[in-house]
Design an enzyme around this catalytic site. Structure first.
Site, PDB file in Angstrom:
ATOM      1  N   LYS A  54       0.789  -1.218   0.000  1.00 50.13           N
ATOM      2  CA  LYS A  54       0.000   0.000   0.000  1.00 50.13           C
ATOM      3  C   LYS A  54       0.826   1.276   0.000  1.00 50.13           C
ATOM      4  O   LYS A  54       0.270   2.355  -0.200  1.00 50.13           O
ATOM      5  CB  LYS A  54      -0.954  -0.012   1.185  1.00 50.13           C
ATOM      6  CG  LYS A  54      -2.072  -0.999   1.022  1.00 50.13           C
ATOM      7  CD  LYS A  54      -2.803  -0.699  -0.258  1.00 50.13           C
ATOM      8  CE  LYS A  54      -3.940  -1.654  -0.478  1.00 50.13           C
ATOM      9  NZ  LYS A  54      -5.144  -0.974  -0.848  1.00 50.13           N
ATOM     10  N   SER A 274      -2.616 -12.559   4.227  1.00 46.73           N
ATOM     11  CA  SER A 274      -3.221 -12.412   2.887  1.00 46.73           C
ATOM     12  C   SER A 274      -2.299 -12.980   1.807  1.00 46.73           C
ATOM     13  O   SER A 274      -2.761 -13.341   0.717  1.00 46.73           O
ATOM     14  CB  SER A 274      -3.593 -10.960   2.588  1.00 46.73           C
ATOM     15  OG  SER A 274      -2.444 -10.173   2.360  1.00 46.73           O
TER      16      SER A 274
HETATM   17  C1  LIG Z   1      -2.461  -7.086   3.743  1.00 48.78           C
HETATM   18  C2  LIG Z   1      -3.192  -6.795   2.474  1.00 48.78           C
HETATM   19  N1  LIG Z   1      -3.415  -7.768   1.594  1.00 48.78           N
HETATM   20  C3  LIG Z   1      -4.071  -7.542   0.440  1.00 48.78           C
HETATM   21  C4  LIG Z   1      -4.553  -6.314   0.109  1.00 48.78           C
HETATM   22  C5  LIG Z   1      -5.337  -6.141  -1.166  1.00 48.78           C
HETATM   23  O1  LIG Z   1      -4.829  -5.238  -2.072  1.00 48.78           O
HETATM   24  P1  LIG Z   1      -5.801  -4.294  -2.920  1.00 48.78           P
HETATM   25  O2  LIG Z   1      -6.428  -3.319  -1.960  1.00 48.78           O
HETATM   26  O3  LIG Z   1      -4.920  -3.604  -3.895  1.00 48.78           O
HETATM   27  O4  LIG Z   1      -6.838  -5.138  -3.573  1.00 48.78           O
HETATM   28  C6  LIG Z   1      -4.343  -5.297   1.012  1.00 48.78           C
HETATM   29  C7  LIG Z   1      -4.896  -3.997   0.776  1.00 48.78           C
HETATM   30  O5  LIG Z   1      -5.185  -3.256   1.703  1.00 48.78           O
HETATM   31  C8  LIG Z   1      -3.647  -5.529   2.222  1.00 48.78           C
HETATM   32  O6  LIG Z   1      -3.453  -4.559   3.134  1.00 48.78           O
END
Ligand SMILES: Cc1ncc(COP(=O)(O)O)c(C=O)c1O
Length: 457
Positions: A54, A274
């Site tokens: 991010k 994630s």
């Molecule tokens: C830890 C984590 N994984 C995955 C994502 C997903 O990314 P995106 O918001 O670009 O879909 C985010 C986004 O906030 C995140 O903070």
């Protein structure tokens, strides 16, 4: 001195923001991959200067707003975030002089909320987002918009709708992947949150080579994986363009956390939950064929997720040592958590339809709404009274004297109302229940609500 990536010498920390010349690492996975032919690489996004994918988005949102002259010295930022965008924005804001307010869910790990405060952000905690409030389906997002609308000092850049979010990936992450794989990437895989990552990378890579498969991975409903959104939550994200992705797949909490553990233990890659989720999806969607080169985005590292780890692997809790203070859940904490779980039984909870009928009878229960006053004022079960959870002890005099009086406790999703049921039971109330699913469920079932107009102060 100018920024020099080869020497890794920088004018300021912002020089570390990643791009084609200064990419985040791409690391091949060797042990957790069941394939003979397909090669899988993780792109380690915590190598960005503030610890997550991010940072790219925070930088892009701020630069774009500066160029459009909606962000100027003296302005403050307000942004709803699952933590990572806030962390990047707070730090870039510290460099550039934009203080940050961030409304976010208490479901966001304590580590992130604490560090946001440490970075100087004004963190406004809400009791939703992974489980949003009714009528304001995106509690934190709505709160941020409200602040920007009512206070001219504040500007919202809105990562959930702003094209500068996918543009960050179109400009940086996508070109990095193309260059790092020498144009040989065949599959791109990302977890879905705001969808900036999948949308921006997908657009760039497909423009380079339209056969590249763009694959999205999302968590199950009721998940516990910060940063990503279930199918229902995705429907409310303006940057979610399913037509642009080739396939999508759902992954459970259990599978995501198990893979996260394997990444750490077997690959020695310090990836967060994630990342585990995205990799599970990748392994299910991509076939084992010669020539396949898969890039999976690993958004951030595991160090922010100690509290999530303990929820999913309670066996990793430190042993209790008498006389010491530990922030990990003790056996007593786990016992109390079990008591709360037990309250889901049909005697201590009531379904919304049944409560609706009870409220039409002559002898109706007292309905106590335990949310904060502003939420209650916006929308509540008709006839209910408001005693916020934090005020219950101090306002016990407003409860019935009769310990047999029927009482029903209500919150947004039926979680905090269980805490308050336990509280009242500990005060001797024998006929107290929580409303299952909270006001969210009440609204979902189409039952009537009431609002109270609060005089502006
Ligand atoms: C830890 C984590 N994984 C995955 C994502 C997903 O990314 P995106 O918001 O670009 O879909 C985010 C986004 O906030 C995140 O903070």
């Amino acid at each position: 001195m100018a920024n020099d990536h080869s020497l890794r010498v920088y004018d300021s920390i912002l020089g570390l923001l990643c791009n084609e010349e200064n990419p985040t690492p791409l690391v091949r996975l060797n042990k957790v991959i069941p394939f003979e032919h397909t090669q899988v690489y993780g792109k380690l996004e915590w190598f960005n200067p503030f610890g997550a994918v991010k940072d790219r988005v925070a930088a892009s949102l701020i630069e774009d707003a500066e160029q459009r002259k909606i962000l100027e010295p003296g302005k403050k930022l307000v942004e709803a975030t699952s933590g990572n965008t806030g962390l990047g924005m707070a730090m870039i804001g510290n460099q550039k002089g934009y203080p940050l307010q961030t409304p976010l869910s208490q479901a966001i790990p304590l580590e992130k909320r604490t560090v946001l405060r440490f970075f100087g952000a004004d963190v406004v905690e809400l009791d939703d987002t992974l489980c949003p409030a009714p009528g304001a389906p995106e509690g934190a997002i709505a709160r941020a918009h409200d602040k920007a609308k009512t206070d001219p000092e504040f500007e919202i850049l809105d990562q959930y709708a702003n094209e500068a979010n996918p543009a960050a990936h179109y400009r940086t992450t996508g070109p990095e992947i193309w260059r790092q794989t020498e144009g040989k990437v065949t599959h791109f895989v990302a977890g879905l949150g705001t969808c900036g990552t999948i949308t921006g990378n997908g657009r760039f890579l497909k423009q380079k080579q339209k056969t590249i498969q763009v694959l999205g991975v999302y968590p199950e409903e009721g998940h516990d994986i910060p940063g990503v959104r279930s199918q229902r939550q995705l429907a409310q994200t303006k940057l979610y363009f399913p037509d642009e992705y080739d396939q999508q797949i759902e992954v459970t909490n259990r599978d995501a956390y198990d893979m996260c553990l394997r990444l750490n233990r077997e690959e020695s890659i310090v990836a967060g939950p994630s990342s585990g989720m995205a990799l599970v999806g990748a392994l299910r969607l991509v076939p084992d064929e010669p020539g396949n080169i898969v890039v999976v985005i690993f958004p951030d590292d595991i160090f922010k997720y100690a509290s999530s780890i303990l929820r999913h692997f309670p066996e990793l809790s430190p042993p209790e040592v008498p006389g010491t203070d530990s922030s990990a859940p003790s056996s007593n904490d786990l016992f109390l958590a079990k008591l709360l779980e037990n309250l889901k039984n049909p005697h201590d909870s009531v379904r919304v339809k049944d409560l609706d009928e009870e409220l039409r009878a002559a002898e109706k229960p007292l309905v106590v709404d335990v949310r904060i006053l502003s939420d209650y004022s916006e929308m509540h079960v008709p006839g209910s009274v408001n005693i916020p959870q934090d005020d219950l002890a101090g306002r016990a005099g407003e409860l019935p004297q009769d310990r047999d009086a029927p009482i029903v406790m209500v919150c947004n999703i039926g979680r905090f109302s269980k805490h308050t049921v336990l509280h009242l039971k500990s005060m001797g109330y024998r006929n107290v229940r929580s409303m299952k699913g909270g006001l969210n469920e009440w609204v979902r079932k189409g039952l009537p609500t009431e609002s109270t107009t609060v005089a502006a102060s």
